[in-house]
Scaffold this motif. Sequence first.
Motif, PDB file in Angstrom:
ATOM      1  N   ILE A  40      39.124  55.328   8.889  1.00 31.85           N
ATOM      2  CA  ILE A  40      39.942  54.957  10.051  1.00 31.85           C
ATOM      3  C   ILE A  40      40.908  56.090  10.402  1.00 31.85           C
ATOM      4  CG2 ILE A  40      41.776  53.409  10.847  1.00 31.85           C
ATOM      5  CD1 ILE A  40      39.004  52.201  10.997  1.00 31.85           C
ATOM      6  N   ARG A  41      41.501  56.734   9.388  1.00 29.40           N
ATOM      7  CA  ARG A  41      42.427  57.846   9.666  1.00 29.40           C
ATOM      8  C   ARG A  41      41.688  59.009  10.331  1.00 29.40           C
ATOM      9  NH1 ARG A  41      44.615  55.969   4.666  1.00 29.40           N
ATOM     10  NH2 ARG A  41      46.732  55.163   4.967  1.00 29.40           N
ATOM     11  N   ARG A  42      40.447  59.268   9.891  1.00 27.48           N
ATOM     12  CA  ARG A  42      39.663  60.336  10.539  1.00 27.48           C
ATOM     13  C   ARG A  42      39.356  59.948  11.997  1.00 27.48           C
ATOM     14  NH1 ARG A  42      36.907  61.182   5.327  1.00 27.48           N
ATOM     15  NH2 ARG A  42      35.423  59.553   5.889  1.00 27.48           N
ATOM     16  N   ASP A  43      39.080  58.677  12.217  1.00 25.26           N
ATOM     17  CA  ASP A  43      38.815  58.219  13.590  1.00 25.26           C
ATOM     18  C   ASP A  43      40.056  58.403  14.464  1.00 25.26           C
ATOM     19  OD1 ASP A  43      36.286  57.512  12.811  1.00 25.26           O
ATOM     20  OD2 ASP A  43      36.737  55.366  12.591  1.00 25.26           O
ATOM     21  N   LEU A  44      41.212  58.046  13.926  1.00 25.66           N
ATOM     22  CA  LEU A  44      42.448  58.164  14.709  1.00 25.66           C
ATOM     23  C   LEU A  44      42.767  59.622  15.012  1.00 25.66           C
ATOM     24  CD1 LEU A  44      44.587  55.472  12.849  1.00 25.66           C
ATOM     25  CD2 LEU A  44      43.544  55.276  15.113  1.00 25.66           C
ATOM     26  N   GLU A  45      42.479  60.492  14.063  1.00 27.38           N
ATOM     27  CA  GLU A  45      42.706  61.929  14.303  1.00 27.38           C
ATOM     28  C   GLU A  45      41.817  62.421  15.448  1.00 27.38           C
ATOM     29  OE1 GLU A  45      41.901  63.622  10.540  1.00 27.38           O
ATOM     30  OE2 GLU A  45      43.747  62.878   9.597  1.00 27.38           O
ATOM     31  N   LEU A  46      40.597  61.912  15.519  1.00 28.27           N
ATOM     32  CA  LEU A  46      39.697  62.311  16.600  1.00 28.27           C
ATOM     33  C   LEU A  46      40.149  61.721  17.931  1.00 28.27           C
ATOM     34  CD1 LEU A  46      37.146  63.680  17.617  1.00 28.27           C
ATOM     35  CD2 LEU A  46      35.838  61.669  16.882  1.00 28.27           C
ATOM     36  N   LEU A  47      40.544  60.445  17.919  1.00 28.74           N
ATOM     37  CA  LEU A  47      41.000  59.810  19.157  1.00 28.74           C
ATOM     38  C   LEU A  47      42.235  60.513  19.716  1.00 28.74           C
ATOM     39  CD1 LEU A  47      40.566  56.030  18.243  1.00 28.74           C
ATOM     40  CD2 LEU A  47      39.361  57.274  20.038  1.00 28.74           C
ATOM     41  N   TRP A  48      43.032  61.055  18.838  1.00 26.26           N
ATOM     42  CA  TRP A  48      44.247  61.740  19.255  1.00 26.26           C
ATOM     43  C   TRP A  48      43.932  62.964  20.128  1.00 26.26           C
ATOM     44  CZ3 TRP A  48      48.551  62.270  15.000  1.00 26.26           C
ATOM     45  CH2 TRP A  48      49.792  62.051  15.596  1.00 26.26           C
ATOM     46  N   MET A  49      42.720  63.455  20.017  1.00 28.54           N
ATOM     47  CA  MET A  49      42.320  64.635  20.796  1.00 28.54           C
ATOM     48  C   MET A  49      41.471  64.257  22.006  1.00 28.54           C
ATOM     49  SD  MET A  49      41.499  67.414  17.781  1.00 28.54           S
ATOM     50  CE  MET A  49      40.379  66.353  16.872  1.00 28.54           C
ATOM     51  N   CYS A  50      41.396  62.973  22.320  1.00 30.52           N
ATOM     52  CA  CYS A  50      40.591  62.505  23.449  1.00 30.52           C
ATOM     53  C   CYS A  50      41.524  62.031  24.567  1.00 30.52           C
ATOM     54  CB  CYS A  50      39.688  61.344  23.016  1.00 30.52           C
ATOM     55  SG  CYS A  50      38.516  61.773  21.719  1.00 30.52           S
ATOM     56  N   GLY A  51      41.021  62.112  25.791  1.00 28.66           N
ATOM     57  CA  GLY A  51      41.846  61.647  26.896  1.00 28.66           C
ATOM     58  C   GLY A  51      41.214  61.955  28.224  1.00 28.66           C
ATOM     59  N   LEU A  52      42.059  62.077  29.239  1.00 27.02           N
ATOM     60  CA  LEU A  52      41.592  62.290  30.598  1.00 27.02           C
ATOM     61  C   LEU A  52      41.434  63.777  30.896  1.00 27.02           C
ATOM     62  CD1 LEU A  52      43.970  59.688  32.261  1.00 27.02           C
ATOM     63  CD2 LEU A  52      41.544  59.387  31.701  1.00 27.02           C
ATOM     64  N   PRO A  53      40.594  64.126  31.894  1.00 28.33           N
ATOM     65  CA  PRO A  53      40.446  65.538  32.270  1.00 28.33           C
ATOM     66  C   PRO A  53      41.800  66.168  32.575  1.00 28.33           C
ATOM     67  CG  PRO A  53      38.781  64.199  33.345  1.00 28.33           C
ATOM     68  CD  PRO A  53      39.712  63.239  32.672  1.00 28.33           C
ATOM     69  N   GLY A  54      41.908  67.399  32.135  1.00 29.22           N
ATOM     70  CA  GLY A  54      43.177  68.099  32.155  1.00 29.22           C
ATOM     71  C   GLY A  54      43.586  68.379  30.732  1.00 29.22           C
ATOM     72  N   TYR A  55      43.446  67.315  29.894  1.00 26.00           N
ATOM     73  CA  TYR A  55      43.608  67.411  28.454  1.00 26.00           C
ATOM     74  C   TYR A  55      44.928  68.065  28.038  1.00 26.00           C
ATOM     75  CZ  TYR A  55      38.694  66.486  29.168  1.00 26.00           C
ATOM     76  OH  TYR A  55      37.521  65.960  29.607  1.00 26.00           O
ATOM     77  N   GLY A  56      45.953  67.902  28.859  1.00 28.81           N
ATOM     78  CA  GLY A  56      47.259  68.420  28.502  1.00 28.81           C
ATOM     79  C   GLY A  56      48.155  67.291  28.049  1.00 28.81           C
ATOM     80  N   PRO A  57      49.407  67.608  27.764  1.00 25.32           N
ATOM     81  CA  PRO A  57      50.357  66.549  27.391  1.00 25.32           C
ATOM     82  C   PRO A  57      50.394  65.476  28.480  1.00 25.32           C
ATOM     83  CG  PRO A  57      51.305  68.722  27.006  1.00 25.32           C
ATOM     84  CD  PRO A  57      50.018  68.945  27.754  1.00 25.32           C
ATOM     85  N   GLY A  58      50.348  64.258  28.111  1.00 22.02           N
ATOM     86  CA  GLY A  58      50.332  63.167  29.076  1.00 22.02           C
ATOM     87  C   GLY A  58      48.939  62.745  29.486  1.00 22.02           C
ATOM     88  N   ASP A  59      47.926  63.527  29.117  1.00 26.85           N
ATOM     89  CA  ASP A  59      46.526  63.177  29.441  1.00 26.85           C
ATOM     90  C   ASP A  59      45.783  62.600  28.237  1.00 26.85           C
ATOM     91  OD1 ASP A  59      46.788  64.193  32.049  1.00 26.85           O
ATOM     92  OD2 ASP A  59      46.390  66.223  31.310  1.00 26.85           O
ATOM     93  N   LEU A  60      46.244  62.954  27.054  1.00 28.91           N
ATOM     94  CA  LEU A  60      45.519  62.569  25.841  1.00 28.91           C
ATOM     95  C   LEU A  60      46.056  61.254  25.266  1.00 28.91           C
ATOM     96  CD1 LEU A  60      45.346  66.024  24.036  1.00 28.91           C
ATOM     97  CD2 LEU A  60      43.664  64.971  25.564  1.00 28.91           C
TER      98      LEU A  60
END
Length: 323
Positions: A40-60
């Motif tokens: 689960i911790r590995r999954d959360l670490e991966l999710l932390w790097m996912c998000g909307l296009p732009g991938y900057g602060p506020g997008d992930l």
Amino acid sequence: MSSTSERLPRLLAMIPYLVNRPGIEVTEVAADFGVNAQQIRRDLELLWMCGLPGYGPGDLIDLSFSGDTVTVVYDAGMRRPLRLTGQEATSLQVALRALSETPGIADTDAVRRALVKVENAVGAARRQGVVVGLADESRPVSTEVGSTVEEGTRLGNALHIRYYTASRDEITERTVDPMRLVLVQGHSYLEAWCRRAGGVRLFRLDRIDDAEVLDEPTRPPAEATSTDLSGGPFRPAEPQPSVELVLRPEARWVAEYYAVDELTDLPDGSTRVRLRYSDHAWLVRLVLGLGGGGRILAPAELATEVRQRADEALERSLHPLST
């Protein structure tokens, strides 16, 4: 490490799950998803790097950890859990219904509870036109009949049954020696030696009106062997007559339910099939029952007979008998 096929659905489900459980402990998340806390911790670490296009602060996706707990701070639009499509929901419901009506299932009540939950969960989809069930004249198996047939098979005792034979449209009383219970193409069958017919027969459980366990052991003869059901319950013999049918899309189930020798998809969406049959009256009733969804191309005399029967029925409906 879980496989990609297991991990991706878990990742997609995890954010909506966590959104509704702020401050949940990682160990509880692991228990609910059936993996260990490290995964689960590995999954959360991966999710932390996912998000909307732009991938900057506020997008992930943003997560907050406190001790062994986790909270979703920003979900990047993944608040809604995955939903079944109408087709997926229908397939799941049909499968659960078949299981619930099959004697011998370890926990039939659990299957029926799951079916109720699925039906409630996809209620909105059903209102949009999803049809649940098989497209023929099947009906639910009586709980009493199912239990009696299962008991006779388990005990190794003969059964007396009252059975509706659809091909001849008649009800008969039979004494049978159970051999096994099988599930074929969504229907539950009792395979047994029929003393009346002097052969091995398949009896659809939803067509057994009444069943009684007899106080005598089964005694099928030595030549009674189980049927090869890999090609379906209906195995027409070569000398049988055949009919060429054109099926509209709503009647295509005929080609899927019965064994056909030839099948051609036509440009207008209909299907042309060649079907062998053993009972003339059954075939006439089948085509009449399709209500215009099926048309006989050959033989011509059979098409004429069906047309005459339909005209006679229409005439009677326009001039009902007075009482």
